[in-house]
Motif scaffolding. Structure first.
Motif, PDB file in Angstrom:
ATOM      1  N   ARG A 142       2.218  -0.711  10.538  1.00  0.00           N
ATOM      2  CA  ARG A 142       2.884   0.492  10.053  1.00  0.00           C
ATOM      3  C   ARG A 142       3.836   1.030  11.100  1.00  0.00           C
ATOM      4  O   ARG A 142       3.653   0.831  12.297  1.00  0.00           O
ATOM      5  N   ASP A 143       4.841   1.727  10.605  1.00  0.00           N
ATOM      6  CA  ASP A 143       5.773   2.432  11.482  1.00  0.00           C
ATOM      7  C   ASP A 143       5.026   3.630  12.068  1.00  0.00           C
ATOM      8  O   ASP A 143       4.383   4.384  11.331  1.00  0.00           O
ATOM      9  N   PRO A 144       5.060   3.826  13.375  1.00  0.00           N
ATOM     10  CA  PRO A 144       4.323   4.947  13.979  1.00  0.00           C
ATOM     11  C   PRO A 144       4.785   6.315  13.500  1.00  0.00           C
ATOM     12  O   PRO A 144       4.068   7.293  13.660  1.00  0.00           O
ATOM     13  N   ASN A 145       5.944   6.414  12.873  1.00  0.00           N
ATOM     14  CA  ASN A 145       6.465   7.707  12.413  1.00  0.00           C
ATOM     15  C   ASN A 145       6.131   8.003  10.958  1.00  0.00           C
ATOM     16  O   ASN A 145       6.560   9.022  10.432  1.00  0.00           O
ATOM     17  N   VAL A 164       8.359  -7.564  11.145  1.00  0.00           N
ATOM     18  CA  VAL A 164       7.046  -7.881  10.557  1.00  0.00           C
ATOM     19  C   VAL A 164       7.241  -8.425   9.149  1.00  0.00           C
ATOM     20  O   VAL A 164       6.685  -9.471   8.777  1.00  0.00           O
ATOM     21  N   LYS A 165       8.035  -7.733   8.339  1.00  0.00           N
ATOM     22  CA  LYS A 165       8.261  -8.148   6.953  1.00  0.00           C
ATOM     23  C   LYS A 165       8.942  -9.516   6.889  1.00  0.00           C
ATOM     24  O   LYS A 165       8.597 -10.353   6.056  1.00  0.00           O
ATOM     25  N   THR A 166       9.897  -9.750   7.773  1.00  0.00           N
ATOM     26  CA  THR A 166      10.585 -11.045   7.817  1.00  0.00           C
ATOM     27  C   THR A 166       9.596 -12.150   8.170  1.00  0.00           C
ATOM     28  O   THR A 166       9.553 -13.195   7.516  1.00  0.00           O
ATOM     29  N   ARG A 167       8.778 -11.918   9.196  1.00  0.00           N
ATOM     30  CA  ARG A 167       7.786 -12.919   9.621  1.00  0.00           C
ATOM     31  C   ARG A 167       6.803 -13.251   8.503  1.00  0.00           C
ATOM     32  O   ARG A 167       6.410 -14.401   8.342  1.00  0.00           O
ATOM     33  N   SER A 207       8.580  -1.700   1.426  1.00  0.00           N
ATOM     34  CA  SER A 207       8.033  -0.354   1.449  1.00  0.00           C
ATOM     35  C   SER A 207       7.808   0.016   2.909  1.00  0.00           C
ATOM     36  O   SER A 207       8.449  -0.552   3.788  1.00  0.00           O
ATOM     37  N   CYS A 208       6.871   0.904   3.181  1.00  0.00           N
ATOM     38  CA  CYS A 208       6.733   1.431   4.530  1.00  0.00           C
ATOM     39  C   CYS A 208       5.679   0.744   5.388  1.00  0.00           C
ATOM     40  O   CYS A 208       5.687   0.910   6.599  1.00  0.00           O
ATOM     41  N   HIS A 209       4.749   0.011   4.807  1.00  0.00           N
ATOM     42  CA  HIS A 209       3.731  -0.667   5.610  1.00  0.00           C
ATOM     43  C   HIS A 209       3.437  -2.025   4.979  1.00  0.00           C
ATOM     44  O   HIS A 209       3.700  -2.263   3.799  1.00  0.00           O
ATOM     45  N   THR A 210       2.886  -2.917   5.799  1.00  0.00           N
ATOM     46  CA  THR A 210       2.633  -4.291   5.377  1.00  0.00           C
ATOM     47  C   THR A 210       1.264  -4.705   5.883  1.00  0.00           C
ATOM     48  O   THR A 210       0.926  -4.449   7.040  1.00  0.00           O
ATOM     49  N   GLY A 211       0.485  -5.330   5.009  1.00  0.00           N
ATOM     50  CA  GLY A 211      -0.844  -5.778   5.401  1.00  0.00           C
ATOM     51  C   GLY A 211      -1.015  -7.271   5.221  1.00  0.00           C
ATOM     52  O   GLY A 211      -0.282  -7.908   4.463  1.00  0.00           O
ATOM     53  N   GLY A 241       3.313  -2.255   0.870  1.00  0.00           N
ATOM     54  CA  GLY A 241       3.430  -0.943   0.251  1.00  0.00           C
ATOM     55  C   GLY A 241       2.124  -0.412  -0.308  1.00  0.00           C
ATOM     56  O   GLY A 241       1.034  -0.838   0.071  1.00  0.00           O
ATOM     57  N   HIS A 242       2.238   0.508  -1.248  1.00  0.00           N
ATOM     58  CA  HIS A 242       1.116   1.298  -1.748  1.00  0.00           C
ATOM     59  C   HIS A 242       0.355   0.601  -2.880  1.00  0.00           C
ATOM     60  O   HIS A 242       0.175   1.158  -3.956  1.00  0.00           O
ATOM     61  N   VAL A 243      -0.118  -0.596  -2.617  1.00  0.00           N
ATOM     62  CA  VAL A 243      -0.861  -1.385  -3.602  1.00  0.00           C
ATOM     63  C   VAL A 243      -2.276  -0.812  -3.720  1.00  0.00           C
ATOM     64  O   VAL A 243      -2.960  -0.635  -2.707  1.00  0.00           O
TER      65      VAL A 243
END
Length: 164
Positions: A45-48, A77-80, A89-93, A102-104
């Protein structure tokens, strides 16, 4: 043939006769048994960004073990991980062999892990109001997309964290 993960009527009636405490105990054991089979998830996640924390809480409330890493360069991160830009979206798992963008909702991730469809992962593009982590306001109906095996396709429609 009896399904060992689904009790038949005879078992349920027996549990009811034994009392509500035993029924709750059996249901709790079955829920924990499923939760223990969930692989751990790593979230970047983005720290902000504040909403990512709320999404992680949603996952934890549904039995996921989540480790969070702050990543100032989420694009990298998303590219990798192979997340298409249009699904960002804003976060990746990462969970098992899948990517979650995103918000899955937790229920969609559980279904993904159970069904194991061909694809790279699930995404909820943008930040729909009412999706897990984006509570507040009037909830929108949004699409969870399966991506990574041809064109992205719908994996389900949701309002808040429930299928519609």
């Amino acid at each position: 043939m009896e399904n060992p993960t689904r009790p038949d009527r005879r078992h349920v009636l027996g549990w009811l006769a034994a009392g509500p405490a035993l029924l709750v105990s059996v249901i709790s054991v079955r829920a924990r048994a499923f939760d223990e089979t969930l692989p751990p998830m790593m979230v970047f996640r983005d720290p902000n960004c504040a909403c990512c924390h709320y999404w992680v809480e949603h996952l934890q409330a549904h039995g996921f073990t989540v480790t969070v890493h702050e990543a100032p360069n989420m694009k990298a991160v998303k590219t990798r991980l192979g997340v298409p830009a249009e699904l960002g979206s804003c976060h990746t798992g990462e969970i098992g062999d899948y990517v979650i963008e995103g918000h899955v909702p937790a229920v969609a991730i559980q279904r993904l892990l159970a069904e194991k469809p061909k694809g790279r992962g699930l995404a909820v593009p943008g930040m729909p109001i009412g999706s897990p982590g984006m509570e507040g306001g009037t909830p929108e109906v949004y699409e969870v997309m399966l991506f990574g095996d041809g064109e992205p396709r719908s994996f389900g429609r949701f309002r808040e964290d429930r299928p519609v």
